[in-house]
Scaffold this active site. Sequence first.
Site, PDB file in Angstrom:
ATOM      1  N   HIS A  58       0.010   1.607  -4.182  1.00  0.00           N
ATOM      2  CA  HIS A  58      -0.147   2.775  -3.311  1.00  0.00           C
ATOM      3  C   HIS A  58       1.143   3.597  -3.236  1.00  0.00           C
ATOM      4  O   HIS A  58       2.236   3.036  -3.132  1.00  0.00           O
ATOM      5  CB  HIS A  58      -0.589   2.345  -1.910  1.00  0.00           C
ATOM      6  N   HIS A 113      -6.692  -5.632  -0.435  1.00  0.00           N
ATOM      7  CA  HIS A 113      -6.318  -4.258  -0.037  1.00  0.00           C
ATOM      8  C   HIS A 113      -6.338  -3.398  -1.307  1.00  0.00           C
ATOM      9  O   HIS A 113      -7.025  -2.389  -1.382  1.00  0.00           O
ATOM     10  CB  HIS A 113      -4.955  -4.306   0.629  1.00  0.00           C
ATOM     11  N   ASP A 132       0.807  -4.750   2.308  1.00  0.00           N
ATOM     12  CA  ASP A 132      -0.303  -4.290   3.145  1.00  0.00           C
ATOM     13  C   ASP A 132      -1.414  -5.331   3.193  1.00  0.00           C
ATOM     14  O   ASP A 132      -2.556  -5.007   3.518  1.00  0.00           O
ATOM     15  CB  ASP A 132      -0.882  -2.966   2.612  1.00  0.00           C
TER      16      ASP A 132
HETATM   17 FE    FE Z   1       0.772   1.078   2.835  1.00  0.00          FE
HETATM   18 ZN    ZN Z   2      -1.413   0.135   0.780  1.00  0.00          ZN
END
Ligand code: FE
Ligand code: ZN
Length: 251
Positions: A58, A113, A132
């Site tokens: 991400h 995630h 995360d």
């Molecule tokens: Fe994040």
């Molecule tokens: Zn993330």
Amino acid sequence: MPVAVHLFRALSDNYGFLVTDEATGLTAAVDVPDGTAAIAEAERRGLQVTYVMNTHWHPDHTQGNAALKERFGAHVVGPAEVRRVAPLDGELRGGDVFHLGETAWDVLETGGHTLGHVSFHSRAAGVAFTGDCLFTLGCGRMFEGTPGQYWASLGALAALPPETRAYGAHEYTASNLRFALSVDNAPELRARAERLRPLLDAGEATVPTTIGEELATNPFLRAPRLAIAASAADEAEAFARVRAAKDAFKG
Ligand code: FE
Ligand code: ZN
């Protein structure tokens, strides 16, 4: 081997981490939400950042990689999925061991995630970076994986020594606590809420947590024991129900 962990806020609710192996002084950034903030933190502390260790692809974890590479010549390692958004100098997968000076970091597969999400655990330092996947009183949204995968990932983290200090990559504790209290009446959780409130009111960091505290109070780890999910066919389904309830939570 001991390590020093320096955390700093970045973006709206991310944490950046600089971790230094005290025996050698070698330093890594664990995820780089903001290159400018990471460089400022390193310079303030007189640290050279030799490595970037990414947990997942991400952008709020990888978008500062290039800045650390340019400023310090940092060598970027992480799961293959990071290549979707940024170059990698070395690929890591579950079961690998990454050496930062004299500190060995076990690479744990903690997908769910994102599919390729990894966490880093140093048994000797008693520290885990959980990206995360696991937060203080919470967990990440299940964007790419399945409940079975995510539940296994949480299981891998839950199996770490209870005193392990776990660093999640976001400060979401205020919202996580409201949700936890809405689904769980455990005395350990209510006691923890009392301990957390002054920190939250003062805007202080509630990271790191410990694995033991999360086992006792995190509604995702406790999913099979919670009334909202106790009728689930299996533990992964119980987890999925709690995750769905949090996604819909407006507290
Ligand atoms: Fe994040
Ligand atoms: Zn993330």
